[in-house]
Design an enzyme around this catalytic site. Structure first.
Site, mmCIF file in Angstrom:
data_model
loop_
_atom_site.group_PDB
_atom_site.id
_atom_site.type_symbol
_atom_site.label_atom_id
_atom_site.label_comp_id
_atom_site.label_asym_id
_atom_site.label_seq_id
_atom_site.Cartn_x
_atom_site.Cartn_y
_atom_site.Cartn_z
ATOM 1 N N THR A 93 -32.448 11.452 -20.883
ATOM 2 C CA THR A 93 -33.856 11.827 -20.769
ATOM 3 C C THR A 93 -34.381 12.107 -22.182
ATOM 4 O OG1 THR A 93 -33.338 12.823 -18.648
ATOM 5 C CG2 THR A 93 -35.435 13.453 -19.657
ATOM 6 N N GLU A 161 -24.531 -0.001 -12.134
ATOM 7 C CA GLU A 161 -23.229 0.480 -11.676
ATOM 8 C C GLU A 161 -23.426 1.606 -10.656
ATOM 9 O OE1 GLU A 161 -20.156 -0.801 -12.109
ATOM 10 O OE2 GLU A 161 -19.955 0.673 -10.519
ATOM 11 N N LYS A 220 -31.295 0.876 -8.375
ATOM 12 C CA LYS A 220 -30.377 1.898 -8.891
ATOM 13 C C LYS A 220 -31.062 3.268 -8.921
ATOM 14 C CE LYS A 220 -27.100 4.095 -10.848
ATOM 15 N NZ LYS A 220 -25.881 4.485 -10.159
ATOM 16 N N SER A 269 -24.226 23.020 -0.872
ATOM 17 C CA SER A 269 -23.516 23.510 -2.055
ATOM 18 C C SER A 269 -24.504 24.216 -2.983
ATOM 19 C CB SER A 269 -22.890 22.331 -2.792
ATOM 20 O OG SER A 269 -23.926 21.557 -3.373
ATOM 21 N N CYS A 276 -26.406 11.752 -13.946
ATOM 22 C CA CYS A 276 -27.336 10.728 -13.454
ATOM 23 C C CYS A 276 -28.469 11.214 -12.549
ATOM 24 C CB CYS A 276 -26.558 9.645 -12.720
ATOM 25 S SG CYS A 276 -25.441 8.764 -13.814
HETATM 26 P P1 NAI Z 1 -21.577 7.959 -21.904
HETATM 27 O O1 NAI Z 1 -22.428 8.835 -22.729
HETATM 28 O O2 NAI Z 1 -20.289 8.474 -21.347
HETATM 29 O O3 NAI Z 1 -21.189 6.637 -22.755
HETATM 30 C C1 NAI Z 1 -22.104 5.895 -23.490
HETATM 31 C C2 NAI Z 1 -21.389 5.401 -24.753
HETATM 32 O O4 NAI Z 1 -22.236 4.487 -25.417
HETATM 33 C C3 NAI Z 1 -21.070 6.509 -25.769
HETATM 34 O O5 NAI Z 1 -19.679 6.542 -26.002
HETATM 35 C C4 NAI Z 1 -21.855 6.094 -27.014
HETATM 36 O O6 NAI Z 1 -21.182 6.389 -28.224
HETATM 37 C C5 NAI Z 1 -21.983 4.601 -26.814
HETATM 38 N N1 NAI Z 1 -23.063 3.983 -27.573
HETATM 39 C C6 NAI Z 1 -24.367 4.380 -27.655
HETATM 40 N N2 NAI Z 1 -25.048 3.520 -28.455
HETATM 41 C C7 NAI Z 1 -24.170 2.586 -28.877
HETATM 42 C C8 NAI Z 1 -24.282 1.428 -29.706
HETATM 43 N N3 NAI Z 1 -25.450 1.073 -30.248
HETATM 44 N N4 NAI Z 1 -23.172 0.702 -29.939
HETATM 45 C C9 NAI Z 1 -21.998 1.046 -29.392
HETATM 46 N N5 NAI Z 1 -21.826 2.120 -28.592
HETATM 47 C C10 NAI Z 1 -22.916 2.869 -28.326
HETATM 48 O O7 NAI Z 1 -22.491 7.407 -20.748
HETATM 49 P P2 NAI Z 1 -22.053 6.950 -19.276
HETATM 50 O O8 NAI Z 1 -21.883 8.118 -18.401
HETATM 51 O O9 NAI Z 1 -20.961 5.946 -19.388
HETATM 52 O O10 NAI Z 1 -23.387 6.219 -18.792
HETATM 53 C C11 NAI Z 1 -23.795 4.981 -19.342
HETATM 54 C C12 NAI Z 1 -24.923 4.420 -18.495
HETATM 55 O O11 NAI Z 1 -24.459 4.188 -17.167
HETATM 56 C C13 NAI Z 1 -26.113 5.365 -18.353
HETATM 57 O O12 NAI Z 1 -27.285 4.603 -18.319
HETATM 58 C C14 NAI Z 1 -25.876 6.034 -17.003
HETATM 59 O O13 NAI Z 1 -27.079 6.441 -16.408
HETATM 60 C C15 NAI Z 1 -25.251 4.902 -16.213
HETATM 61 N N6 NAI Z 1 -24.385 5.322 -15.113
HETATM 62 C C16 NAI Z 1 -23.526 6.383 -15.261
HETATM 63 C C17 NAI Z 1 -22.693 6.757 -14.222
HETATM 64 C C18 NAI Z 1 -21.770 7.920 -14.365
HETATM 65 O O14 NAI Z 1 -21.201 8.337 -13.351
HETATM 66 N N7 NAI Z 1 -21.560 8.475 -15.552
HETATM 67 C C19 NAI Z 1 -22.692 6.016 -12.946
HETATM 68 C C20 NAI Z 1 -23.580 4.901 -12.924
HETATM 69 C C21 NAI Z 1 -24.401 4.587 -13.968
#
Ligand code: NAI
Length: 493
Positions: A93, A161, A220, A269, A276
């Site tokens: 956000t 995802e 999504k 809960s 998310c």
């Molecule tokens: P996260 O914060 O764990 O991972 C994102 C990664 O991207 C970080 O390690 C960051 O260093 C890297 N990154 C950012 N900019 C970069 C760049 N220019 N080059 C290379 N690496 C870069 O985020 P997460 O939880 O994996 O979420 C990612 C996306 O997936 C978000 O949009 C989220 O809303 C979505 N999502 C997340 C879920 C979850 O359970 N965490 C489930 C479904 C979707």
């Protein structure tokens, strides 16, 4: 047909890491490279201490790491070699400027698009895996269209995802569905088909849904909004149960057996957390507002408001049951992750319950089996939680490495995460360690079947959506009469 030999995933987080690990395991003939700018994260992915905790993840990573699965910081090379590039970076956000606190910040997605346009040559399929606002693919397309490279051509797909943390590997191996959105042109359909072929290695064809790009992006956001809405709905009913003597567990069972309603996500809960739900609903609200759909925006805002109300209500109940003051009282908090089977604390309700208790001057002894001490301190000292007094955390909070230590000389034990181990603690031993009267506040209803036994031990049990202690019922009633949830002045027993 597009031949896919190499996949690159930008972003080695909770989504990029597990998703690509499962793709690599299921498609041994494809080389999968997960890249990130965070060197520490990549080092951890290449070690035995993975950067995230997820059941079965370690085994799946070890089954293909170094064979056809690679973790690297060499973003350029991975982009160059890839036929398909997944963008799995964070979309938090916005914390500043227009749309602050609501709109999705797409700077990381945009940075990826620019980097791909800069480095890539030939034909690439670029896949939005990150959760993005509807029509975000347009931004990526426009950035590529400005490239002057004669041989660069691309297709942008949306493939959101749906995994849930804590069950990510199971969800990825047996998904309810795979959603792929793309251009309705022949080239768009060809790209969709290429991505479908990857998933067909292990996902039945009838579970792969293809749509236009915008439907996929919006689905999504809508899915997360609907899931969160169910939690807020049952939580709103839990407040009514506590006042009337109904049991929200029985109500959830009774309504969940109706096929039109269904059983999942009806567990009352202290509210939903995770990276998310809140972020995606805020994003949905922002989109509605910018499109002048004010009634729709207000409708979804209420899902977030009930979530916050539930956290506040629970903390307020702790204070009122502990004779209207927790100042200088010691309280054990069991569970800090936003749900069981993950070490992720993003938007965890536990953080908010701790904040409210710290605001009242309580001393907290916190235990979580998977969250590191530094993470808990970082969350509680965050300006939104400790405002202008981050120093209070070092005075009020102790992090302990096992649950029995947390309960030494405490007035209350508060369960904030539904870890299974909390069902199997030696509650007689815990009771001995605690000050009397000893209270248990079960914010996740994990001890439901133990309530009688706990009462026999001597505990005063309070849980969400149910009156456990008849003697306290009039008191509970008096608390609920107060609209603002400030603690009742007098305890009536
Ligand atoms: P996260 O914060 O764990 O991972 C994102 C990664 O991207 C970080 O390690 C960051 O260093 C890297 N990154 C950012 N900019 C970069 C760049 N220019 N080059 C290379 N690496 C870069 O985020 P997460 O939880 O994996 O979420 C990612 C996306 O997936 C978000 O949009 C989220 O809303 C979505 N999502 C997340 C879920 C979850 O359970 N965490 C489930 C479904 C979707």
């Amino acid at each position: 047909m597009v031949q896919v030999n190499n996949i690159c995933c930008i972003g080695a987080g909770y989504v990029g890491g597990p998703t690509c690990t499962v793709i690599a395991q299921m498609c041994p003939q494809i080389t999968v490279t997960v890249v990130d700018i965070n060197e520490e994260r990549i080092r951890a992915w290449n070690s035995n201490q993975l950067p995230i905790y997820e059941p079965d993840l370690q085994e799946v990573v070890e089954s293909c790491r170094g064979r056809n699965l690679f973790f690297s910081t060499n973003v350029k090379e991975a982009i160059k070699n890839a036929d398909i590039i997944f963008i799995s970076v964070n979309t938090p956000t916005k914390t500043f400027g227009m749309g602050k606190g609501r709109a999705a910040d797409l700077k990381y997605v945009e940075a990826c698009a620019r980097q791909i346009a800069d480095i890539a040559d030939g034909y690439k399929i670029v896949v939005e895996k990150s959760t993005v606002p509807v029509r975000a693919a347009e931004i990526i397309r426009r950035i590529f269209q400005t490239s002057t490279k004669p041989n660069l051509s691309f297709q942008v797909l949306s493939n959101p995802e749906f995994l849930a943390e804590g069950t990510a590997i199971e969800n990825l191996k047996n998904p309810d569905r795979i959603l792929i959105g793309g251009d309705e042109t022949p080239a768009g359909q060809e790209a969709i088909e290429a991505l479908c072929e990857i998933y067909k290695h292990w996902v039945p064809k009838n579970k792969i849904i293809t749509t236009n790009t915008w439907s996929s992006e919006l689905s999504k956001l809508a899915a997360n909004a609907f899931l969160a809405q169910r939690i807020s709905s049952i939580n709103s009913i839990s407040a009514l149960c506590e006042v009337t003597g109904a049991d929200v567990g029985e109500v959830a069972h009774a309504i969940g057996t109706d096929n039109r309603i269904g059983r999942p996500f009806l567990q009352a809960s202290i509210g939903f957390g995770g990276s998310c739900f809140q972020k995606d609903i805020l994003n949905l609200i922002y989109i509605c507002e910018t499109l002048s759909l004010h009634e729709v925006a207000l409708y979804w805002q209420q899902v977030l408001d009930i979530n916050e109300y539930q956290r506040r209500r629970f903390a307020s109940r702790i204070v009122s049951c502990l004779f209207n003051t927790v100042a200088d009282k010691k309280i054990a908090v069991l569970g800090f992750a936003f749900k069981k089977d993950t070490g992720d604390t993003r938007e965890s309700s536990s953080i908010h319950v701790c904040k409210y208790l710290m605001d009242e001057g309580a001393h907290l002894a916190i235990y979580d089996p998977k969250v590191k001490k530094e993470q808990i301190i970082r969350d509680l000292t965050h300006p939104t939680i400790s405002e202008d007094n981050p120093g209070r955390v070092s005075k009020l909070v102790t992090i302990v490495s096992e649950p029995y230590a947390a309960c030494e000389n405490t007035h209350a034990l508060v369960i904030c995460t539904e870890w299974d181990i909390f069902k199997h603690l030696d509650y007689e031993r815990l009771y001995e360690k605690m000050l009397k009267p000893a209270f248990i506040f079960d914010g996740r209803r994990v001890l439901d079947v133990l309530h009688k036994k706990l009462q026999q031990i001597g505990f005063q049990v309070e849980t969400i959506g149910k009156r456990v202690h008849p003697a306290l019922s009039s008191h509970v009633l008096s608390c609920h009469k107060k609209q603002d949830q400030t603690p009742a002045k007098k305890i009536k027993t």
